[in-house]
Write a protein that holds these residues in place. Structure first.
Motif, PDB file in Angstrom:
ATOM      1  N   LEU A  75       0.842  -1.189   0.000  1.00  0.00           N
ATOM      2  CA  LEU A  75       0.000   0.000   0.000  1.00  0.00           C
ATOM      3  C   LEU A  75       0.881   1.244   0.000  1.00  0.00           C
ATOM      4  CD1 LEU A  75      -1.543  -2.293   1.943  1.00  0.00           C
ATOM      5  CD2 LEU A  75      -3.242  -0.467   2.037  1.00  0.00           C
ATOM      6  N   VAL A  76       0.381   2.307  -0.599  1.00  0.00           N
ATOM      7  CA  VAL A  76       1.124   3.568  -0.665  1.00  0.00           C
ATOM      8  C   VAL A  76       0.195   4.700  -0.243  1.00  0.00           C
ATOM      9  CG1 VAL A  76       2.345   5.197  -2.156  1.00  0.00           C
ATOM     10  CG2 VAL A  76       2.622   2.736  -2.513  1.00  0.00           C
ATOM     11  N   ALA A  77       0.725   5.630   0.535  1.00  0.00           N
ATOM     12  CA  ALA A  77      -0.050   6.798   0.955  1.00  0.00           C
ATOM     13  C   ALA A  77       0.782   8.051   0.745  1.00  0.00           C
ATOM     14  CB  ALA A  77      -0.452   6.671   2.421  1.00  0.00           C
ATOM     15  N   ASP A  79       2.316  11.652  -0.866  1.00  0.00           N
ATOM     16  CA  ASP A  79       2.837  12.080  -2.159  1.00  0.00           C
ATOM     17  C   ASP A  79       3.516  10.953  -2.918  1.00  0.00           C
ATOM     18  OD1 ASP A  79       1.900  14.607  -1.733  1.00  0.00           O
ATOM     19  OD2 ASP A  79       3.822  15.488  -1.174  1.00  0.00           O
ATOM     20  N   GLY A  80       3.888   9.881  -2.235  1.00  0.00           N
ATOM     21  CA  GLY A  80       4.457   8.733  -2.927  1.00  0.00           C
ATOM     22  C   GLY A  80       3.455   8.056  -3.836  1.00  0.00           C
ATOM     23  N   GLY A  81       2.161   8.286  -3.559  1.00  0.00           N
ATOM     24  CA  GLY A  81       1.118   7.707  -4.394  1.00  0.00           C
ATOM     25  C   GLY A  81       0.645   8.659  -5.471  1.00  0.00           C
ATOM     26  N   MET A  82       0.475   9.928  -5.091  1.00  0.00           N
ATOM     27  CA  MET A  82       0.093  10.975  -6.033  1.00  0.00           C
ATOM     28  C   MET A  82       0.144  12.294  -5.286  1.00  0.00           C
ATOM     29  SD  MET A  82      -3.270  11.185  -8.469  1.00  0.00           S
ATOM     30  CE  MET A  82      -3.351  12.348  -9.841  1.00  0.00           C
ATOM     31  N   VAL A  83       0.700  13.311  -5.907  1.00  0.00           N
ATOM     32  CA  VAL A  83       0.863  14.597  -5.242  1.00  0.00           C
ATOM     33  C   VAL A  83      -0.483  15.315  -5.192  1.00  0.00           C
ATOM     34  CG1 VAL A  83       2.017  16.829  -5.302  1.00  0.00           C
ATOM     35  CG2 VAL A  83       3.256  14.762  -5.986  1.00  0.00           C
ATOM     36  N   ALA A  84      -0.964  15.577  -3.974  1.00  0.00           N
ATOM     37  CA  ALA A  84      -2.266  16.226  -3.827  1.00  0.00           C
ATOM     38  C   ALA A  84      -2.326  17.146  -2.616  1.00  0.00           C
ATOM     39  CB  ALA A  84      -3.367  15.171  -3.729  1.00  0.00           C
ATOM     40  N   GLY A  85      -1.190  17.426  -2.003  1.00  0.00           N
ATOM     41  CA  GLY A  85      -1.175  18.325  -0.861  1.00  0.00           C
ATOM     42  C   GLY A  85      -1.078  17.594   0.468  1.00  0.00           C
ATOM     43  N   ALA A  86      -0.639  18.327   1.493  1.00  0.00           N
ATOM     44  CA  ALA A  86      -0.352  17.725   2.793  1.00  0.00           C
ATOM     45  C   ALA A  86      -1.588  17.145   3.469  1.00  0.00           C
ATOM     46  CB  ALA A  86       0.301  18.767   3.705  1.00  0.00           C
ATOM     47  N   MET A  87      -2.716  17.831   3.376  1.00  0.00           N
ATOM     48  CA  MET A  87      -3.917  17.366   4.066  1.00  0.00           C
ATOM     49  C   MET A  87      -4.435  16.060   3.469  1.00  0.00           C
ATOM     50  SD  MET A  87      -3.948  19.647   6.293  1.00  0.00           S
ATOM     51  CE  MET A  87      -5.406  19.148   7.177  1.00  0.00           C
ATOM     52  N   ILE A  88      -4.413  15.969   2.141  1.00  0.00           N
ATOM     53  CA  ILE A  88      -4.846  14.730   1.489  1.00  0.00           C
ATOM     54  C   ILE A  88      -3.845  13.616   1.769  1.00  0.00           C
ATOM     55  CG2 ILE A  88      -5.240  13.631  -0.751  1.00  0.00           C
ATOM     56  CD1 ILE A  88      -6.440  16.214  -1.736  1.00  0.00           C
ATOM     57  N   GLU A  90      -2.084  13.196   4.462  1.00  0.00           N
ATOM     58  CA  GLU A  90      -2.329  12.696   5.820  1.00  0.00           C
ATOM     59  C   GLU A  90      -3.570  11.810   5.861  1.00  0.00           C
ATOM     60  OE1 GLU A  90      -3.255  14.402  10.330  1.00  0.00           O
ATOM     61  OE2 GLU A  90      -2.591  15.766   8.740  1.00  0.00           O
ATOM     62  N   ALA A  91      -4.642  12.264   5.218  1.00  0.00           N
ATOM     63  CA  ALA A  91      -5.881  11.485   5.220  1.00  0.00           C
ATOM     64  C   ALA A  91      -5.700  10.154   4.497  1.00  0.00           C
ATOM     65  CB  ALA A  91      -7.004  12.290   4.575  1.00  0.00           C
ATOM     66  N   SER A  92      -4.940  10.155   3.410  1.00  0.00           N
ATOM     67  CA  SER A  92      -4.711   8.908   2.677  1.00  0.00           C
ATOM     68  C   SER A  92      -3.896   7.928   3.508  1.00  0.00           C
ATOM     69  CB  SER A  92      -4.006   9.189   1.344  1.00  0.00           C
ATOM     70  OG  SER A  92      -2.658   9.586   1.537  1.00  0.00           O
ATOM     71  N   GLY A  93      -3.041   8.463   4.387  1.00  0.00           N
ATOM     72  CA  GLY A  93      -2.295   7.600   5.294  1.00  0.00           C
ATOM     73  C   GLY A  93      -3.212   6.876   6.266  1.00  0.00           C
ATOM     74  N   HIS A  94      -4.228   7.580   6.750  1.00  0.00           N
ATOM     75  CA  HIS A  94      -5.209   6.952   7.640  1.00  0.00           C
ATOM     76  C   HIS A  94      -5.981   5.852   6.902  1.00  0.00           C
ATOM     77  CE1 HIS A  94      -4.852   9.468  11.220  1.00  0.00           C
ATOM     78  NE2 HIS A  94      -4.745  10.527  10.424  1.00  0.00           N
ATOM     79  N   LYS A 117     -14.928   7.084   6.919  1.00  0.00           N
ATOM     80  CA  LYS A 117     -15.817   8.143   6.423  1.00  0.00           C
ATOM     81  C   LYS A 117     -15.268   9.541   6.668  1.00  0.00           C
ATOM     82  CE  LYS A 117     -20.101   5.470   6.730  1.00  0.00           C
ATOM     83  NZ  LYS A 117     -21.418   5.315   7.417  1.00  0.00           N
ATOM     84  N   VAL A 118     -14.737   9.781   7.855  1.00  0.00           N
ATOM     85  CA  VAL A 118     -14.237  11.116   8.178  1.00  0.00           C
ATOM     86  C   VAL A 118     -13.044  11.482   7.295  1.00  0.00           C
ATOM     87  CG1 VAL A 118     -12.736  10.233  10.021  1.00  0.00           C
ATOM     88  CG2 VAL A 118     -13.451  12.634  10.028  1.00  0.00           C
ATOM     89  N   PHE A 119     -12.210  10.505   6.976  1.00  0.00           N
ATOM     90  CA  PHE A 119     -11.035  10.777   6.141  1.00  0.00           C
ATOM     91  C   PHE A 119     -11.427  10.953   4.677  1.00  0.00           C
ATOM     92  CE2 PHE A 119      -9.524   8.069   9.715  1.00  0.00           C
ATOM     93  CZ  PHE A 119      -8.876   9.086  10.406  1.00  0.00           C
ATOM     94  N   ARG A 120     -12.459  10.256   4.248  1.00  0.00           N
ATOM     95  CA  ARG A 120     -12.930  10.433   2.874  1.00  0.00           C
ATOM     96  C   ARG A 120     -13.542  11.830   2.700  1.00  0.00           C
ATOM     97  NH1 ARG A 120     -11.648   6.372   0.177  1.00  0.00           N
ATOM     98  NH2 ARG A 120     -11.835   4.206   0.879  1.00  0.00           N
ATOM     99  N   ARG A 121     -14.251  12.306   3.720  1.00  0.00           N
ATOM    100  CA  ARG A 121     -14.787  13.670   3.654  1.00  0.00           C
ATOM    101  C   ARG A 121     -13.651  14.685   3.570  1.00  0.00           C
ATOM    102  NH1 ARG A 121     -18.614  11.812   7.549  1.00  0.00           N
ATOM    103  NH2 ARG A 121     -17.357  12.721   9.235  1.00  0.00           N
ATOM    104  N   GLU A 122     -12.602  14.446   4.337  1.00  0.00           N
ATOM    105  CA  GLU A 122     -11.437  15.333   4.319  1.00  0.00           C
ATOM    106  C   GLU A 122     -10.805  15.365   2.928  1.00  0.00           C
ATOM    107  OE1 GLU A 122      -8.495  17.697   6.603  1.00  0.00           O
ATOM    108  OE2 GLU A 122     -10.540  17.027   6.986  1.00  0.00           O
ATOM    109  N   ILE A 123     -10.668  14.207   2.318  1.00  0.00           N
ATOM    110  CA  ILE A 123     -10.068  14.126   0.986  1.00  0.00           C
ATOM    111  C   ILE A 123     -10.941  14.834  -0.044  1.00  0.00           C
ATOM    112  CG2 ILE A 123      -9.517  12.531  -0.899  1.00  0.00           C
ATOM    113  CD1 ILE A 123      -8.475  10.584   1.226  1.00  0.00           C
ATOM    114  N   ARG A 124     -12.248  14.593  -0.002  1.00  0.00           N
ATOM    115  CA  ARG A 124     -13.149  15.252  -0.961  1.00  0.00           C
ATOM    116  C   ARG A 124     -13.087  16.767  -0.823  1.00  0.00           C
ATOM    117  NH1 ARG A 124     -16.702  10.973   0.427  1.00  0.00           N
ATOM    118  NH2 ARG A 124     -17.798  12.339   1.891  1.00  0.00           N
TER     119      ARG A 124
END
Length: 238
Positions: A75-77, A79-88, A90-94, A117-124
């Protein structure tokens, strides 16, 4: 703006043009930033599938919504997976952590989905602006393909843009042959810093997309290690 860094053996001056006026500054340090791309050395060595980001001009591993790669158990979380900013990141790590816990049997499917659910809302929330930013700030063509033939592309082996283009006229057809002809990508970073620019130069010369050109093949160790560290590994194995 036109920018040139000059000096003998070290940086001495920075020359630039602003609003039609040429300026020259004495300098010892010059810091440049042209954006961030995913470091794919580890995922490539693990055999993960990668895809080309056409707009931002970089490779990143193919991931599902939980961060799973094409290789089972990897699994990758962030910027190693895709550059989308610090907040995303962190959420992708969760999300990746929840998926790992689920795969290990520590939590159930319903628990994983509920806690996610809370992390998906953060990402969206933070992802909504990404298409606008990526269209507004694409990497500059001069950064990707330096027009000045003297510009160093491979800093490790001191290979210039002109030398790379010259090697293409000698018959080099791909990244591996460029490496063999010029040593570009053979330094300590193994092409992490220069690989995208080399691919862009080859692609432009051959009328292709960098996605068709590919990337350097990295080999372990990914970072320089000392003989003492290497000897310690051998000793521990024995």
């Amino acid at each position: 703006h036109e920018l040139n860094a000059t000096g003998t053996k070290r940086l001495e001056t920075v020359c630039y043009t602003h609003q039609g006026q040429s300026r020259k500054l004495a300098a010892e340090t010059l810091l440049l930033h042209e954006g961030v791309v995913s470091n794919t050395q580890l995922t490539r060595q693990l055999g993960c599938e990668h895809i080309w980001h056409e707009l931002q001009r970089y490779w990143h591993p193919l991931l599902d919504e939980w961060g799973n790669t094409s290789v089972e158990g990897v699994l990758v979380a962030g910027d190693g997976g895709m550059v989308a900013g610090a907040m995303i990141a962190e959420a992708s790590g969760h999300l990746a952590a929840l998926e790992a816990a689920f795969q290990l049997g520590t939590i159930s499917l319903n628990e994983r989905n509920s806690m996610a659910k809370v992390f998906r809302r953060e990402i969206r929330h933070h992802q909504a602006i990404r298409p606008f930013l990526e269209h507004l700030y694409p990497p500059s063509s001069e950064c990707l393909m330096p027009s000045n033939e003297a510009t160093l592309v491979c800093r490790c082996e001191e290979v210039s843009a002109g030398q790379i283009r010259e090697s293409l006229t000698w018959g080099a057809l791909n990244m591996s042959q460029i490496k063999a002809f010029t040593r570009c990508g053979m330094g300590p970073c193994q092409g992490r810093m220069c690989g995208l620019t080399v691919a862009e130069i080859i692609a432009h010369a051959q009328g292709k997309s960098p996605s068709e050109v590919g990337f350097f093949r990295g080999r372990p160790p990914n970072k320089p290690i000392t003989l003492g560290q290497l000897a310690g590994q051998v000793k521990n194995q024995n």
